[in-house]
Motif scaffolding. Structure first.
Motif, mmCIF file in Angstrom:
data_model
loop_
_atom_site.group_PDB
_atom_site.id
_atom_site.type_symbol
_atom_site.label_atom_id
_atom_site.label_comp_id
_atom_site.label_asym_id
_atom_site.label_seq_id
_atom_site.Cartn_x
_atom_site.Cartn_y
_atom_site.Cartn_z
ATOM 1 N N ILE A 92 0.856 -1.189 0.000
ATOM 2 C CA ILE A 92 0.000 0.000 0.000
ATOM 3 C C ILE A 92 0.886 1.231 0.000
ATOM 4 O O ILE A 92 1.783 1.379 0.835
ATOM 5 N N VAL A 93 0.639 2.105 -0.955
ATOM 6 C CA VAL A 93 1.387 3.354 -1.066
ATOM 7 C C VAL A 93 0.418 4.505 -0.807
ATOM 8 O O VAL A 93 -0.685 4.534 -1.361
ATOM 9 N N THR B 198 -4.433 6.960 8.110
ATOM 10 C CA THR B 198 -4.547 5.727 7.336
ATOM 11 C C THR B 198 -3.499 4.715 7.765
ATOM 12 O O THR B 198 -3.802 3.527 7.977
ATOM 13 N N VAL B 199 -2.265 5.163 7.902
ATOM 14 C CA VAL B 199 -1.169 4.265 8.297
ATOM 15 C C VAL B 199 -1.474 3.615 9.641
ATOM 16 O O VAL B 199 -1.368 2.385 9.801
ATOM 17 N N ARG C 187 -5.560 -2.603 12.149
ATOM 18 C CA ARG C 187 -6.443 -3.609 11.561
ATOM 19 C C ARG C 187 -5.699 -4.862 11.120
ATOM 20 O O ARG C 187 -6.287 -5.766 10.557
ATOM 21 N N GLY C 188 -4.397 -4.890 11.366
ATOM 22 C CA GLY C 188 -3.648 -6.107 11.088
ATOM 23 C C GLY C 188 -3.027 -6.202 9.720
ATOM 24 O O GLY C 188 -2.534 -7.278 9.339
ATOM 25 N N HIS C 189 -3.024 -5.118 8.951
ATOM 26 C CA HIS C 189 -2.350 -5.164 7.661
ATOM 27 C C HIS C 189 -0.853 -5.348 7.891
ATOM 28 O O HIS C 189 -0.201 -4.517 8.530
ATOM 29 N N LYS D 128 -9.180 6.527 8.610
ATOM 30 C CA LYS D 128 -9.632 5.268 9.216
ATOM 31 C C LYS D 128 -10.537 4.489 8.262
ATOM 32 O O LYS D 128 -10.454 3.257 8.179
ATOM 33 N N LEU D 129 -11.397 5.213 7.544
ATOM 34 C CA LEU D 129 -12.276 4.544 6.580
ATOM 35 C C LEU D 129 -11.474 3.944 5.433
ATOM 36 O O LEU D 129 -11.758 2.823 4.978
ATOM 37 N N ALA D 130 -10.448 4.656 4.965
ATOM 38 C CA ALA D 130 -9.607 4.109 3.898
ATOM 39 C C ALA D 130 -8.968 2.806 4.332
ATOM 40 O O ALA D 130 -8.918 1.829 3.571
ATOM 41 N N ALA D 131 -8.482 2.761 5.570
ATOM 42 C CA ALA D 131 -7.867 1.538 6.087
ATOM 43 C C ALA D 131 -8.891 0.413 6.156
ATOM 44 O O ALA D 131 -8.582 -0.755 5.847
ATOM 45 N N ALA D 132 -10.106 0.736 6.551
ATOM 46 C CA ALA D 132 -11.155 -0.284 6.597
ATOM 47 C C ALA D 132 -11.432 -0.839 5.204
ATOM 48 O O ALA D 132 -11.539 -2.054 5.001
#
Length: 403
Positions: free
Chosen positions: A6-7, A18-19, A25-27, A304-308
């Motif tokens: 992810i960039v 986002t990071v 979230r475990g990425h 946060k939504l982008a990460a989700a």
């Protein structure tokens, strides 16, 4: 999916959010953060408030320190501009000639200060003329806001009025050139706009209804040229709006309107690319409309939504816009998305400085604000969208919880 590279391009608050959320979230895959500024991601509200006043230090509003990014195994490419996106190769091309591969790409490129659109204001680049968008901008401006300095603020939006208040508190003489008779009336209506105007005037700010046509340098001083005449200044701030940085999105061939058009999960017209923060014209499921919001709260929430979205969760842009401001002794929180109508109800006395404001469409609450009354904004958020008579909203004998 969770091992994809992810960039994130644009190292601001939305990117930092986002990071952090990706790792929470475990990425476990690679994350690269690319930013044109050399600083670690930081919050921008202090630039016109605490930092400009001399109260905050950069470390106070830097989101995470370098050790945190190292511990999270995030690759930082700071001080390097991204110049294009090659969607076929799934690469971001950088100004230093290198390319960064991505599995998923998040554009968080933010906004830049306007200097007048396609035809920049004459004199915008003269020494002593400033904009306020970056930490360097704020550092340069702060050095000039000294006792007795004559400061001209061109524009009467949020940045302009906050800087006017800060400059006045630092002992400068301040003139605000407002294109409208009542600053921020288009956002709040004239009733509260006049309250802000009177607040500034009572603190010694000279607010003039005038459109500035240019700036000149005369005998070592700046001269502000407006349709109401010309005035001398030691320092000028151009606070005439901001423009979303859409160049990368355009190189990627994304659908662009007033921002990058994204759905409720923040995905663009290219399924491998998300857009967040200032540049995202996102579909809000609560308001059933495409919105582009340039505020602190939105940057955090959309990160946060982008990460989700990137980690496969079912989430959407379903919250109401929120922002806050501090000007002199006024602190305000606002939630909602009001029509251009004026305030429909005031609870408390505006003269006392402590009150609640409500905007309505008929009896439906579209927005609310708390002024110098704290710990009630969550309740106001719950009220937005409800149908309540204006008289009940204004009645202090009716508890907010009973509305």
């Amino acid at each position: 999916m969770d091992q994809e590279s992810i960039v994130i391009v644009g190292a601001g608050l939305a990117a930092a959010s986002t990071v952090a959320a990706l790792r929470e979230r475990g990425h476990a895959g690679p994350i690269t953060l690319i930013g044109e500024e050399s600083h670690l991601p930081y919050e921008r509200p202090p630039l016109s408030k605490g930092f400009l006043q001399g109260n905050d230090k950069p470390e106070d509003f830097t989101v995470h320190d370098a050790q945190w990014y190292a511990a999270q195994e995030v690759t930082l490419r700071l001080g390097t501009a991204a110049i294009s996106v090659e969607t076929g190769k799934q690469q971001v091309m950088l100004a230093d000639g290198t390319a960064v591969d991505y599995g998923q790409l998040v554009l968080a490129t933010g906004s830049r200060a306007s200097v007048g659109g396609d035809s920049p204001m004459p004199g915008y680049d003269l020494p002593g003329v400033h904009v306020l968008r970056t930490l360097e901008d704020a550092q340069s401006l702060r050095e000039k806001l000294v006792e007795g300095a004559q400061v001209a603020v061109v524009g009467s939006g949020w940045i302009g009025m906050e800087v006017a208040a800060t400059a006045r508190q630092r002992g400068a003489r301040v003139t605000v050139y407002s294109p409208s008779e009542v600053p921020l009336a288009k956002v709040f209506g004239e009733r509260f706009g006049n309250h802000l105007l009177e607040l500034h005037q009572s603190n010694g700010v000279d607010v003039r209804t005038a459109r500035v046509q240019g700036i000149e340098q005369v005998d070592g001083h700046l001269q502000v040229l407006s349709d109401a005449g010309s005035s001398r200044a030691d320092v000028v701030l151009l606070a005439i709006g901001a423009k979303p940085n859409l160049q990368l999105a355009e190189t990627a061939g994304l659908e662009v309107d007033h921002g990058v058009v994204v759905d409720a999960s923040l995905r663009s017209s290219n399924s491998k690319i998300l857009a967040i923060g200032d540049i995202a014209q996102a579909f809000n499921t609560k308001l059933r409309a495409q919105l582009r919001v340039e505020h602190w709260d939105n940057a955090i929430r959309q990160g946060k939504l982008a990460a989700a979205t990137l980690t496969g969760a079912d989430a959407s842009y379903d919250w109401l816009p929120y922002f806050f401001t501090d000007q002199f002794d006024l602190g305000m929180e606002y939630v909602g998305h009001n029509s251009p109508d004026d305030v429909s109800a005031v609870r408390g006395s505006m003269e006392s400085g402590e009150f609640l404001l409500f905007w309505q469409d008929g009896e439906k609450i579209t927005a609310a604000a708390n002024v110098n009354i704290w710990d009630v904004n969550d309740r106001l958020r719950e009220l937005v969208g409800k149908t309540v008579p204006a008289a009940s909203l204004a009645d202090p004998d009716i508890d907010l919880g009973d509305l």
